[in-house]
Design a protein around this motif. Structure first.
Motif, PDB file in Angstrom:
ATOM      1  N   SER A  16       0.554  19.731  24.548  1.00  0.00           N
ATOM      2  CA  SER A  16       0.952  20.838  26.036  1.00  0.00           C
ATOM      3  C   SER A  16       1.877  21.147  25.798  1.00  0.00           C
TER       4      SER A  16
ATOM      5  N   SER B  74       4.311  30.047  32.200  1.00  0.00           N
ATOM      6  CA  SER B  74       2.611  30.245  31.808  1.00  0.00           C
ATOM      7  C   SER B  74       2.293  28.465  31.287  1.00  0.00           C
ATOM      8  N   TYR B  75       1.330  27.793  31.330  1.00  0.00           N
ATOM      9  CA  TYR B  75       1.544  25.855  30.173  1.00  0.00           C
ATOM     10  C   TYR B  75      -0.742  25.881  30.299  1.00  0.00           C
ATOM     11  N   SER B  76       0.230  24.575  29.170  1.00  0.00           N
ATOM     12  CA  SER B  76      -1.659  24.704  28.755  1.00  0.00           C
ATOM     13  C   SER B  76      -0.792  22.928  28.672  1.00  0.00           C
TER      14      SER B  76
ATOM     15  N   TRP C 184      -2.743  19.094  28.472  1.00  0.00           N
ATOM     16  CA  TRP C 184      -3.759  17.611  28.974  1.00  0.00           C
ATOM     17  C   TRP C 184      -3.457  17.429  29.436  1.00  0.00           C
TER      18      TRP C 184
ATOM     19  N   ILE D  25      -7.682  19.582  29.381  1.00  0.00           N
ATOM     20  CA  ILE D  25      -6.987  20.499  29.417  1.00  0.00           C
ATOM     21  C   ILE D  25      -6.825  21.803  30.797  1.00  0.00           C
TER      22      ILE D  25
ATOM     23  N   GLU E  43      -5.289  25.629  31.581  1.00  0.00           N
ATOM     24  CA  GLU E  43      -4.280  26.465  31.264  1.00  0.00           C
ATOM     25  C   GLU E  43      -4.397  27.509  32.057  1.00  0.00           C
TER      26      GLU E  43
END
Length: 398
Positions: free
Chosen positions: A87, A97-99, A101, A108, A110
């Protein structure tokens, strides 16, 4: 999360990196997994190949080895999963921005949002489970980690995204960049956790009565601790003067109750509760078995019946305790041996029958014989007690 600058971008951009488990911890967990496997398998092999008193008592290693193997394997699997599902959160002067889990659901998320959508940014502390896996410091020295909470608006809905840091210097770099973006910066005294839902976190942060706006300066963590001290002093003074608002006093008393409940639940002795009744019941069982032995209905020298009684009472003990904890296996074992020895001495004084005396001796000796098996009823009853406690927590929340 650690932080680094993106070298392939002309604008300043900070990106978090996933926490990596320390190599020394990984080696230790791998070693424990091997030792746990050996402690679980070897006693079973010995009891089949060469049954003896020694191999019998080696069965007591099985629960210890099983727990050691299971916990180390689970932790390693979890960290391996996290390493293969990284992540990250990225911050630049225009957007976040982020991703991310979720290890529980293995889903996930996003997302990205512009800086104009950020309502406020909170700086506080976040409680992370198993922090010793990533930090070399003694876990007792780390109360909670620095965290930045973004409160933003997206699709007509207020949302929250949090970024926690292992080191204060990384959090300070983020705060320095955020200060140049002209977003409101706020200290919060509320400690958040990984188990909180987004809605719970929003409610906790937005309703923090001690929150305070601040202007970023170098050494933001020193300013934060000064802020915490002032909040604590103000609260104590208001409490002593009786000027707390009714909802603040109710919240304070709730936290005190939760703290006392947590202390009580963490203590194996204090959590026994109604389970102490079993040690009284053992006196009645000893008297009854001695009486039946004198009547010739029970063989005083046979170990099977006393062992069944010891194991049966252990199940009842585990069912009655307020919260089931593994040290209660030792509490029952040691307590039963001492209690039944005392009961035997007293009952022998009241009844001089040699048969009854043999029955009493068989009873407390069976505690030693069964000591290697007392984990079995514990393992059987633990899921039931855990489910009951979780249902109680959900009911209190509702």
């Amino acid at each position: 999360m650690s932080t680094y600058d993106n070298p392939h971008n002309n604008k300043q951009e900070l990106i978090t990196e996933p926490w990596a488990i320390r190599s020394s911890v990984r080696i230790k967990l791998s070693t424990r997994r091997i030792i746990g496997f050996v402690m679980t398998v070897v006693p079973l092999v010995l009891i089949v190949v060469d049954f003896s008193i020694l191999s019998w008592f080696l069965l007591g290693l099985i629960p210890i080895g099983s727990v050691m193997f299971y916990r180390s394997r689970r932790t390693l699997n979890k960290e391996n999963w996290r390493a293969s599902h990284p992540s990250y959160t990225s911050l630049n002067q225009h957007e976040v921005s982020y991703s991310q889990w979720d290890s529980r659901t293995q889903d996930i998320e996003e997302n990205r949002f512009n800086k104009s959508r950020i309502e406020r940014v909170y700086y506080g502390r976040h409680d992370v489970k198993d922090i010793h896996l990533y930090l070399e410091k003694d876990s007792e020295e780390v109360f909670a980690l620095p965290v930045i909470h973004f409160i933003y608006d997206q699709n007509m809905k207020r949302r929250a995204h949090s970024v926690s840091f292992l080191y204060e210097k990384d959090a300070e770099r983020w705060m320095e960049l955020l200060s140049s973006m002209e977003v409101p910066l706020i200290f919060t005294s509320e400690i958040t956790t990984d188990t909180m839902s987004e809605a719970e976190m929003l409610d906790k942060l937005l309703n923090d009565r001690g929150q305070q706006k601040f202007v970023f300066h170098r050494g933001v963590d020193d300013s934060f601790y000064n802020y915490l001290e002032s909040v604590n002093d103000e609260f104590n003074q208001a409490y002593e003067n009786g000027t707390l608002a009714p909802e603040e006093e109710e919240e304070f008393l709730r936290r005190v109750r939760e703290h006392k409940e947590k202390e009580r639940n963490s203590s194996a002795l204090l959590s026994v509760g109604p389970g102490w009744f079993i040690f009284v019941l053992q006196w009645g069982a000893a008297y009854y078995m001695g009486l039946k032995a004198m009547q010739g209905e029970i063989d005083a020298e046979h170990w099977l019946t006393p062992s069944i009684v010891v194991m049966g009472l252990s199940m009842l003990f585990y069912l009655l305790v307020r919260r089931l904890l593994w040290p209660q296996i030792l509490i029952y074992m040691i307590g039963s041996f001492i209690n039944l020895m005392i009961a035997s001495s007293v009952l022998e004084g009241l009844n001089s029958s040699e048969v009854a005396a043999e029955m009493y001796a068989s009873l407390y000796s069976s505690v030693i014989l069964c000591s290697v098996l007392l984990w079995i009823p514990y393992v059987l009853i633990y899921p039931f007690k855990l489910g009951k406690r979780e249902r109680g927590i959900r009911y209190e929340r509702d």
